[in-house]
Design a protein around this motif. Sequence first.
Motif: not given
Length: 685
Positions: A35-42, A55-59, A104-109
């Motif tokens: 849950s922590h990792l998913v929160d960070v990704i979102c 504009r938004g992310v939904v799980r 971009r996501l991989m670079m930011r993480l």
Amino acid sequence: MGNWESQVSSVPAQQLGDFVQNSLRPYEECQRQISHLVDVICSTLKEPQEFPIVRGVVRGGSYGRKTVLRGRSDGTLVLFLDHFQQFRDQKESHQDMLRILGHRLMMRLVAQGYTDKWEVLTTQDGLVIKVSTRWQSVVFEVLPAFNALGFGESPSPWVYRDLRRALDETKARPGAFAACFTELQEKFFSKYPRKLKDLILLMKYWRQQCQKNCVGSSVPPVYALELLTVYAWEQGCGAQDFDMAQGVRTVLQLVRQPEKLCIYWTVNYNFEEETIRNTLLHLLGSPGPIILDPADPTNNVSGGLSCWQLLKEKAHAWLAAPSLNSELGSWNVLPKPLFMTPGHHLDKFIKDFLQPNEHFLSQVQQAIDLICKFLRENCFRNSTTKIQKIIKGGSLAKGTALKNSSDADLVVFPDSLKSYTSQKTERAQVLREIKEQLQAYQKEQQLEVIFEVSKWKNPRVLSFSLKSRKHCEYIHVDVLPAFNALGQLNSGSTPDPKVYTELIRLCKSPDDVLGGEFSTCFTELQRNFVVSRPTKLKDLIRLVKHWYQQCKRKLKSRGSLPPKYALELLTVYAWEQGSGAEDFDTAEGFRTVLDLVSQYQQLCVFWTVNYSLDEDTMRTFLLAQIQKTRPVILDPAEPTGDVGGGDRWCWHLLAKEAKEWFSSPCFKNGAGYPVQPWKVPVRVF
């Protein structure tokens, strides 16, 4: 998963709950880390500097629905993109855009210090993010989507009209835009109790084992089995706590008849708007299995009949396994709702699904006879009180009992209750004595049914249930002390008018006596009013009561519906005024009752079989009663009881449901033509 890995069907029924807890639920620490990792990704995906188009992310998926299995599970991350202005924008290829987003996501993480426990993978179908701990992994499919819902709490009909139009114009498969409604799917599942989700985990694990043991065989989608489990619980149980084995047996029994499955919800869409209504009726009228996504009315998620064959065979095997304990029974759940049953099949629907098991009824009758004998001969043996008579009432006595949802009244007339007033003041003491003696009797009785005294306290009634040991059926029994106002009534005779004169005087007094408060005194007349009617009319009453139960389940949070007895009387009235024949068209009768419900503001119905306008006091009282706010439906046994109730109950909710049902296949004949209601006046004078 230790010794359980090979066969879930070997788990003893009483251990199923522990099995879910110990073997199927993810470890709490794993859940917390993921849950922590998913929160960070979102939160990273929503950074406007790096991802301005998001504009938004939904799980969604199992992760969003909180039905993740221990080990490996699935999820979706739906990205609402800024430049998607309509459904059709999703149809274009977004492979390059997803590849850039993933990079971009991989670079930011990595820049934030998250260097392990996740992978960003570009596949042929798009983008996948895998989040892992030592004992758990969740694979998220990243789906770009049009934000069809905006930021509203619930969808408006135009959203689904546009969806239907987009599917037609793009020639896309039904469900192609389901990702747009992921938030509704998550909300749909969020309201259900933890134990139901445990049952879902059990059924998903069983599906997983079936597929693993039969490589190459197809099985229904996970989402379809999840929805089927929710449906089974909603229709058959609805309790926060329940017997897990009964739940399993119920779902398996539904899996065994996939061709009959026709399941849908109207929490986000309904039959009111024409485009949606036509879409629903077309889909729901197609060959089964039908399991509609509660968030998307175009999306039958069942996967088709062929993929259910393996589970159908495995369900039969598990149901026959000694570990599942068939004596526990299952919930009474229909694979197809009444709404989608054609009018010429209603008689079969009643026979197959609504009429109680004859053997069980016989058992219950014997049990009730034994209880009545006990009440007469032994209950007050240590006091001067004597039982003058016991009258059996309720749906069991009237012959209108529903399978697994029936009631019986045992009205006890002790000689210590000498007036209406004494019934009100002294019945609590009588009930205490009966309860004490019945509980003692319970320990020594030898009945073919399980006798359970209710723990609820009620000064007017003592309730208990008679449950079958072999069939998952039960009868609710109420024991009610009453003043013997009618005395020994001869068959076919009417009460002495003085009986009602005293009752009317009490209702006019300032002693806070409500109309209908002493209706138990007249149970014999209520029973006789229905019991002499044709068998087919009693079956129509069963059908109307089943419809009423469905409405009550749907509308319970919106207001108090009128009593079931009002619908029973309305059914009798519809038949008397519109048909009167022993054999009639059930669809026409059902349509007539709903037509009367829809005209509730004009209803004024009463009978003069037990009381009449001839006596002055009664005439004056009745004329006042029928001038009250509509609807007025007077109890034929007791004139102070207006079960129509005017504006006391929410008839408008029931009327709205009735009007929606006018489009049901119930009201089409075998040739597909509309069934016409009988010509019945809304007033009896």
